[in-house]
Scaffold this motif. Sequence first.
Motif, mmCIF file in Angstrom:
data_model
loop_
_atom_site.group_PDB
_atom_site.id
_atom_site.type_symbol
_atom_site.label_atom_id
_atom_site.label_comp_id
_atom_site.label_asym_id
_atom_site.label_seq_id
_atom_site.Cartn_x
_atom_site.Cartn_y
_atom_site.Cartn_z
ATOM 1 N N ASP A 152 8.068 13.531 13.144
ATOM 2 C CA ASP A 152 7.474 13.047 14.393
ATOM 3 C C ASP A 152 7.525 11.523 14.504
ATOM 4 O O ASP A 152 7.057 10.957 15.506
ATOM 5 C CB ASP A 152 6.020 13.520 14.501
ATOM 6 C CG ASP A 152 5.925 15.029 14.712
ATOM 7 O OD1 ASP A 152 6.925 15.606 15.201
ATOM 8 O OD2 ASP A 152 4.884 15.623 14.384
ATOM 9 N N PHE A 153 8.066 10.819 13.473
ATOM 10 C CA PHE A 153 8.156 9.362 13.538
ATOM 11 C C PHE A 153 9.049 8.931 14.698
ATOM 12 O O PHE A 153 10.072 9.558 14.994
ATOM 13 C CB PHE A 153 8.725 8.800 12.233
ATOM 14 C CG PHE A 153 7.730 8.765 11.098
ATOM 15 C CD1 PHE A 153 6.417 9.156 11.294
ATOM 16 C CD2 PHE A 153 8.117 8.352 9.836
ATOM 17 C CE1 PHE A 153 5.508 9.134 10.256
ATOM 18 C CE2 PHE A 153 7.217 8.330 8.790
ATOM 19 C CZ PHE A 153 5.909 8.722 9.012
ATOM 20 N N SER A 154 8.659 7.853 15.327
ATOM 21 C CA SER A 154 9.453 7.260 16.402
ATOM 22 C C SER A 154 9.134 5.780 16.432
ATOM 23 O O SER A 154 8.135 5.330 15.834
ATOM 24 C CB SER A 154 9.120 7.928 17.746
ATOM 25 O OG SER A 154 7.759 7.739 18.072
ATOM 26 N N PRO A 155 9.966 4.976 17.098
ATOM 27 C CA PRO A 155 9.654 3.544 17.200
ATOM 28 C C PRO A 155 8.267 3.329 17.793
ATOM 29 O O PRO A 155 7.930 3.873 18.846
ATOM 30 C CB PRO A 155 10.766 3.009 18.110
ATOM 31 C CG PRO A 155 11.891 3.970 17.929
ATOM 32 C CD PRO A 155 11.265 5.305 17.713
ATOM 33 N N ILE A 199 2.523 4.045 14.033
ATOM 34 C CA ILE A 199 1.726 3.260 13.088
ATOM 35 C C ILE A 199 1.375 4.151 11.892
ATOM 36 O O ILE A 199 0.865 5.246 12.063
ATOM 37 C CB ILE A 199 0.445 2.722 13.757
ATOM 38 C CG1 ILE A 199 0.820 1.770 14.914
ATOM 39 C CG2 ILE A 199 -0.433 1.997 12.731
ATOM 40 C CD1 ILE A 199 -0.385 1.263 15.672
ATOM 41 N N ILE A 200 1.663 3.657 10.700
ATOM 42 C CA ILE A 200 1.399 4.387 9.470
ATOM 43 C C ILE A 200 0.255 3.700 8.742
ATOM 44 O O ILE A 200 0.348 2.524 8.388
ATOM 45 C CB ILE A 200 2.651 4.431 8.576
ATOM 46 C CG1 ILE A 200 3.824 5.048 9.339
ATOM 47 C CG2 ILE A 200 2.369 5.214 7.303
ATOM 48 C CD1 ILE A 200 5.122 4.998 8.572
ATOM 49 N N GLY A 205 0.833 -1.196 0.000
ATOM 50 C CA GLY A 205 0.000 0.000 0.000
ATOM 51 C C GLY A 205 0.861 1.236 0.000
ATOM 52 O O GLY A 205 2.081 1.166 0.125
ATOM 53 N N ARG A 206 0.225 2.380 -0.114
ATOM 54 C CA ARG A 206 0.936 3.651 -0.153
ATOM 55 C C ARG A 206 0.218 4.679 0.704
ATOM 56 O O ARG A 206 -0.958 4.538 1.028
ATOM 57 C CB ARG A 206 1.037 4.189 -1.585
ATOM 58 C CG ARG A 206 1.853 3.320 -2.530
ATOM 59 C CD ARG A 206 2.028 4.009 -3.859
ATOM 60 N NE ARG A 206 2.809 3.196 -4.795
ATOM 61 C CZ ARG A 206 3.220 3.627 -5.983
ATOM 62 N NH1 ARG A 206 2.916 4.856 -6.386
ATOM 63 N NH2 ARG A 206 3.923 2.846 -6.768
ATOM 64 N N THR A 207 0.961 5.735 1.052
ATOM 65 C CA THR A 207 0.394 6.885 1.738
ATOM 66 C C THR A 207 1.339 8.067 1.546
ATOM 67 O O THR A 207 2.455 7.895 1.035
ATOM 68 C CB THR A 207 0.186 6.615 3.238
ATOM 69 O OG1 THR A 207 -0.531 7.705 3.820
ATOM 70 C CG2 THR A 207 1.524 6.453 3.953
ATOM 71 N N SER A 208 0.910 9.264 1.909
ATOM 72 C CA SER A 208 1.747 10.460 1.814
ATOM 73 C C SER A 208 1.713 11.181 3.147
ATOM 74 O O SER A 208 0.664 11.258 3.805
ATOM 75 C CB SER A 208 1.248 11.387 0.689
ATOM 76 O OG SER A 208 -0.084 11.794 0.942
#
Length: 400
Positions: A348-351, A354-355, A337-340
């Motif tokens: 703000d990503f961190s371990p 969830i995307i 799948g894809r997203t933007s």
Amino acid sequence: MDGMLSQEEINALLGGMGSEDTSTSNSGTASEQLTNAEKDAIGEISNISMGTAATTLFSLVNQRVVITTPVVEYATWKDIVNSYDRPCVFIQIYYEDGLDGNNILILKEKDVKIITDLMMGGDGTNIDGDLTELHLSAISEAMNQMMGSAATSISSMLEKRVNISPPKASIVDLYENVSGENIADFLKGDFVRVSFHMEIGDLVDSVLMQLYPFDFARDLYQQFIQATTAEPDIPTRPPLETNARKPQTPPPAPAPAQPAPQPAPMPQQQPGYNPYANMGYPNAMPGAMPYMMQPMQDVNVQPVQFTPFAPTMNGVVQPENIDLLMDVPLEVTVELGRTSKSIKEILDFSPGTIIELNRLAGEPIDVLVNGKFVAKGEVVVMEEAFGIRVTEITKQKQLN
């Protein structure tokens, strides 16, 4: 008494000393003054360079950017402290090629936060909290691109290469810096201040200041004048020939004109004469050209022969040399799948983040060969590795 000064004379001397000090302090450094022509040239250069920088800033923040005509004046560190917010951001710009010197850009803290938020994909309203290294890094990159484009404009004006080093941004509390010399040496005395009115959409309505040392301003003016008043190189003419008369040789006499050749007289044709009788056309009209100069011959006509088509499989021709391509490797990719996301969301990503993708749970996933969609399938587990079970082959029409 002889040798003694009266109180009135002492007061007069002290008053004279005070007035001298006052005149010196008010005038600043008397030699550090620009002529009206120099001020106009600095204003013109700043106007053109900042116009180019505004276009670059527009591409970074995706907002309307307007930087008005600059105002050139003299200033001291005390003037900066009294006229600007604190803390603020000082951006030092050093020139590597073409110019020798530096200048300083001053931005308000709020303006830096708005520009940084817009660069990260925000709407410019996330300006809470203190300035961080992220803000300084982002504004340094923005100024690097803006002043880089401004340096290109200056290069065109001065007709020489002008380059800058990466700008350095720092947070400055104007009250803690008494004289400003710990920021740059020229700030401890008088300097040139160029003020711009800057608008960014409906978010920023502020003042942008650029500070020049006098030596740098004069050098910029001199190079500007040399470039604008330089005369183009005019190729020198070859030396003129001497005026001494040369003996002239009389032109040769023209040759007598030759009479034009006269066509040979045509023989008188007798009545009933046929010039084509000897060519096999006894019935040709006298004076008329025969339709064909050769008699007709028999032509052998046969039907065309076509080579039969090669055997086909499922309507597709199988070339005989397809085996040559069988060992060519192709890259097979399975796309779940894809997203933007915006830059702010990615930062703000961190371990544990969830995307969410654009595909529903249980929906077939795509199989791509060299980036081209060819099939759909489902994920399976083969011992300790993931696999894909092909459930549908995309038709040729869909591939096209």
